[in-house]
Design a protein around this motif. Structure first.
Motif, mmCIF file in Angstrom:
data_model
loop_
_atom_site.group_PDB
_atom_site.id
_atom_site.type_symbol
_atom_site.label_atom_id
_atom_site.label_comp_id
_atom_site.label_asym_id
_atom_site.label_seq_id
_atom_site.Cartn_x
_atom_site.Cartn_y
_atom_site.Cartn_z
ATOM 1 N N ALA A 1 0.853 -1.201 0.000
ATOM 2 C CA ALA A 1 0.000 0.000 0.000
ATOM 3 C C ALA A 1 0.880 1.238 0.000
ATOM 4 N N ALA A 2 0.432 2.270 -0.725
ATOM 5 C CA ALA A 2 1.171 3.541 -0.732
ATOM 6 C C ALA A 2 0.951 4.215 0.615
ATOM 7 N N LEU A 3 2.035 4.613 1.277
ATOM 8 C CA LEU A 3 1.911 5.272 2.581
ATOM 9 C C LEU A 3 1.050 6.527 2.473
ATOM 10 N N SER A 4 1.186 7.266 1.359
ATOM 11 C CA SER A 4 0.419 8.512 1.219
ATOM 12 C C SER A 4 -1.085 8.260 1.228
ATOM 13 N N SER A 5 -1.506 7.036 0.871
ATOM 14 C CA SER A 5 -2.944 6.767 0.821
ATOM 15 C C SER A 5 -3.545 6.681 2.220
ATOM 16 N N PHE A 6 -2.702 6.624 3.261
ATOM 17 C CA PHE A 6 -3.212 6.578 4.636
ATOM 18 C C PHE A 6 -3.303 7.976 5.239
ATOM 19 N N ALA A 7 -2.791 8.980 4.482
ATOM 20 C CA ALA A 7 -2.700 10.325 5.053
ATOM 21 C C ALA A 7 -3.898 11.170 4.652
ATOM 22 N N LEU A 8 -4.360 11.971 5.587
ATOM 23 C CA LEU A 8 -5.434 12.913 5.279
ATOM 24 C C LEU A 8 -4.848 14.203 4.725
ATOM 25 N N GLN A 9 -3.741 14.643 5.338
ATOM 26 C CA GLN A 9 -3.034 15.830 4.852
ATOM 27 C C GLN A 9 -1.599 15.407 4.603
ATOM 28 N N PRO A 10 -1.343 14.772 3.451
ATOM 29 C CA PRO A 10 -0.023 14.170 3.240
ATOM 30 C C PRO A 10 1.102 15.210 3.359
ATOM 31 N N SER A 11 2.137 14.831 4.101
ATOM 32 C CA SER A 11 3.325 15.680 4.167
ATOM 33 C C SER A 11 4.403 14.968 3.347
ATOM 34 N N ALA A 12 5.555 15.639 3.158
ATOM 35 C CA ALA A 12 6.623 15.042 2.353
ATOM 36 C C ALA A 12 7.063 13.704 2.951
ATOM 37 N N ASP A 13 6.907 13.584 4.262
ATOM 38 C CA ASP A 13 7.311 12.358 4.964
ATOM 39 C C ASP A 13 6.436 11.153 4.632
ATOM 40 N N ASP A 14 5.211 11.443 4.185
ATOM 41 C CA ASP A 14 4.260 10.350 4.009
ATOM 42 C C ASP A 14 4.388 9.716 2.634
ATOM 43 N N ASN A 15 5.608 9.429 2.232
ATOM 44 C CA ASN A 15 5.806 8.768 0.946
ATOM 45 C C ASN A 15 6.553 7.466 1.232
ATOM 46 N N GLY A 16 5.976 6.375 0.833
ATOM 47 C CA GLY A 16 6.644 5.100 1.098
ATOM 48 C C GLY A 16 5.703 3.947 0.814
ATOM 49 N N LEU A 17 6.119 2.770 1.259
ATOM 50 C CA LEU A 17 5.311 1.578 0.985
ATOM 51 C C LEU A 17 5.054 0.826 2.280
ATOM 52 N N VAL A 18 3.805 0.397 2.440
ATOM 53 C CA VAL A 18 3.463 -0.448 3.588
ATOM 54 C C VAL A 18 3.467 -1.879 3.059
ATOM 55 N N LEU A 19 4.387 -2.670 3.589
ATOM 56 C CA LEU A 19 4.589 -4.032 3.061
ATOM 57 C C LEU A 19 4.058 -5.056 4.064
ATOM 58 N N GLY A 20 3.022 -5.759 3.667
ATOM 59 C CA GLY A 20 2.478 -6.793 4.547
ATOM 60 C C GLY A 20 3.246 -8.088 4.318
ATOM 61 N N TYR A 21 3.693 -8.700 5.425
ATOM 62 C CA TYR A 21 4.399 -9.982 5.251
ATOM 63 C C TYR A 21 3.608 -11.141 5.844
ATOM 64 N N GLY A 22 2.400 -10.851 6.353
ATOM 65 C CA GLY A 22 1.606 -11.899 7.010
ATOM 66 C C GLY A 22 1.319 -13.065 6.091
ATOM 67 N N ASN A 23 0.924 -12.780 4.856
ATOM 68 C CA ASN A 23 0.442 -13.855 3.986
ATOM 69 C C ASN A 23 1.391 -14.130 2.823
ATOM 70 N N THR A 24 2.658 -13.726 2.969
ATOM 71 C CA THR A 24 3.614 -13.969 1.881
ATOM 72 C C THR A 24 4.797 -14.772 2.429
ATOM 73 N N PRO A 25 5.047 -15.962 1.876
ATOM 74 C CA PRO A 25 6.143 -16.789 2.397
ATOM 75 C C PRO A 25 7.509 -16.115 2.228
ATOM 76 N N ALA A 26 8.371 -16.324 3.225
ATOM 77 C CA ALA A 26 9.673 -15.643 3.262
ATOM 78 C C ALA A 26 10.510 -15.919 2.007
ATOM 79 N N GLU A 27 10.375 -17.144 1.442
ATOM 80 C CA GLU A 27 11.237 -17.468 0.297
ATOM 81 C C GLU A 27 10.932 -16.608 -0.934
ATOM 82 N N ARG A 28 9.828 -15.897 -0.913
ATOM 83 C CA ARG A 28 9.497 -15.049 -2.075
ATOM 84 C C ARG A 28 10.065 -13.629 -1.944
ATOM 85 N N PHE A 29 10.514 -13.268 -0.736
ATOM 86 C CA PHE A 29 10.856 -11.856 -0.505
ATOM 87 C C PHE A 29 11.960 -11.340 -1.424
ATOM 88 N N GLU A 30 12.986 -12.174 -1.629
ATOM 89 C CA GLU A 30 14.131 -11.698 -2.405
ATOM 90 C C GLU A 30 13.660 -11.229 -3.798
#
Ligand SMILES: Cc1ncc(COP(=O)(O)O)c(C=O)c1O
Length: 498
Positions: free
Chosen positions: A451-480
């Protein structure tokens, strides 16, 4: 008086293939459409049943039955002179082509009007089955002990009698409420009795209930910014004034002046694991927030959505349990600890509110889903829930470490990782030229749903740029491989932006 048979009723012969019941249905439909389409105008006298039966070559009983039904439905008015068509307001008719399809106008029709309060609710990417890699908020679905859950469901159904087929207690099955209260006091330090627990349809219903039970339209609610979009949606839907409150490394950040400038009725916070930054609210801030809320008559909603999965250090207790009689409504969900489609969560009301809200809750809620609730209570009491949590805690810890390693080795763009000591996601902040929304959109085309970090912001600041990476449902061997691809997409996004 004889009345002639209107041509509209004779246009085509009735089909006899499917017997008298079908003849009756065909005649009923034909008359009804003629009335609704104004071929038979209000007040028109219909022919007698014998005349119509003869004209159509069907039995008089069929016509009488149809007239009776249309009279019961209010289309016809029988009187001493026979049967008349009732006066009805007809819905506007959609223009149709010769093939019966609605005519497409060059200018699209105005969209149907919906409640104004829904207009700020932004569209979000559809939450489908959670299969896309790195989607935040989805637990390890393949690791859920389905066989054990099925046994708990079987036991609940086996013990069920006719009485469990009724609505049940509107606040939830007493056995489940007891299990939740016990679990929360041991695992999260929540101070509560079963009577304070309301079983809800996930955290989302609990949030909506908080707004519905404690606010009036136009009241002010403080929400974390960036923060959980579902909380904003629930608050918008209750017609509240949303005030975004910044979040820093110590969680929700409130200045003394905020209390005077925009005093809130409700405050939404995720103190144990800020969503999505991962910050933990410091004890000083927690105590201050509680004291100020008490002083200003505000209620704090503590959304404790994933803190069962703590990966480092001692568990951080819930804010609700920090002081006695805290003005805190504690919200939890089984979407992470069990699975999202279970749609079970809970709200723990402060003692005084629980007593005060018994009657309205009894009218607002309807109980239901009793076998799932009984099975969940059994699952918790049998120890299966605790075993599952233990296994998932270990699994998520391993996945979190593996994702960090993959990021440090393969994410070839400047970045900083936030949080990660709890839950099932990491937040990676990126410099502004690596536009997060572009990367997230490109990732979707490669089977990933960070998820785009900015999509969680109501008043996005320059800091709110990034990625929210969920690892709950993704096996570790796929990360690389996934991180290598994300790295390419991030660089391409920055190059495109130049
Ligand atoms: C912060 C937060 N609260 C609550 C929830 C869970 O909501 P629900 O129980 O309605 O599935 C989520 C789900 O992703 C979340 O991220």
């Amino acid at each position: 008086m004889t009345t002639h048979v209107p041509q509209a009723l004779l246009d085509a012969p009735l089909s006899r293939e499917r017997g008298p019941a079908s003849l009756q249905r065909q005649l009923h439909d034909r008359l009804k459409h003629a009335i609704l389409g104004a071929t038979l105008a209000p007040g028109t006298r219909l022919p007698g049943s014998r005349a119509l039966a003869e004209a159509l070559g069907i039995s008089r009983n069929t016509v009488t039955a149809v007239y009776d039904l249309l009279a019961a439905e209010g289309y016809l008015l029988p009187d001493r002179q026979g049967t008349r068509v009732a006066a009805l307001t007809r819905p506007a008719r959609t223009a149709r082509t010769a093939q019966g399809k609605p005519v497409q106008h060059a200018a699209p029709a105005a969209p149907p009007a919906i409640a104004r309060r829904l207009s700020p609710i932004q569209s979000e990417p559809a939450q489908t089955d959670g299969d896309a890699a790195l989607r935040p908020g989805v637990p390890a679905l393949a690791q859920f002990p389905l066989a054990e859950w099925r046994r708990a469901l079987d036991r609940a159904m086996g013990r069920a009698g006719p009485s469990t087929l009724g609505y049940g207690n509107p606040l939830g099955e007493p056995a489940l409420r007891r299990s939740i209260a016990r679990h929360l006091s041991v695992a999260r330090g929540v101070r509560c009795e079963a009577e304070q627990v309301v079983v809800t349809e996930g955290a989302m219903e609990a949030l909506a209930l908080c707004a519905r039970l404690l606010t009036n339209p136009g009241d002010t609610v403080w929400v974390e910014d960036p923060g959980y979009r579902g909380a904003r949606t629930a608050m918008h839907a209750a017609d509240l004034q949303i005030v975004p409150m910044r979040v820093d490394a110590e969680g929700l950040c409130v200045r003394e002046s905020d209390w005077a400038a925009r005093p809130p009725r409700l405050i939404y916070a995720t103190p144990s694991h800020q969503y999505p930054s991962g910050a933990v609210m410091s004890a000083a801030r927690r105590l201050d927030l509680i004291a100020q809320a008490q002083r200003h008559g505000a209620w704090i909603i503590e959304d404790d959505y994933d803190s069962e999965f703590r990966h480092a250090g001692e568990p951080i207790g819930a804010m609700q349990g920090l002081v006695a009689q805290a003005p805190v409504l504690y919200v939890g969900t089984f979407s992470k600890t069990m699975f999202p489609s279970l749609r079970l969560g809970f709200l723990v009301l402060p003692e005084a509110l629980a007593a005060r809200l018994q009657a309205p809750l009894g009218q607002l809620l309807r109980g239901g889903h009793r076998h799932e609730q009984l099975a969940l209570g059994d699952f918790i009491e049998s120890g299966a829930f605790g075993r599952h949590l233990g296994r998932m805690r270990r699994l998520y810890r391993e996945r979190q470490v593996a994702l960090r390693e993959a990021l440090s080795r393969h994410l070839r763009v400047p970045h900083a990782i936030d949080g990660g000591h709890c839950g099932m996601h990491l937040t990676v902040r990126l410099p502004g030229e690596y536009t997060d929304a572009r990367i997230a959109a490109a990732a979707l085309r490669h089977g990933m749903a960070p998820a785009a970090l900015s999509s969680f912001a109501l008043q996005p600041s320059a800091d709110d740029n990034g990625l929210v990476l969920g690892y709950g449902n993704t096996p570790a061997e796929r990360f690389e491989a996934l991180v290598k691809k994300l790295s390419q997409l991030a660089r391409a996004a920055a190059a495109d932006a130049v």
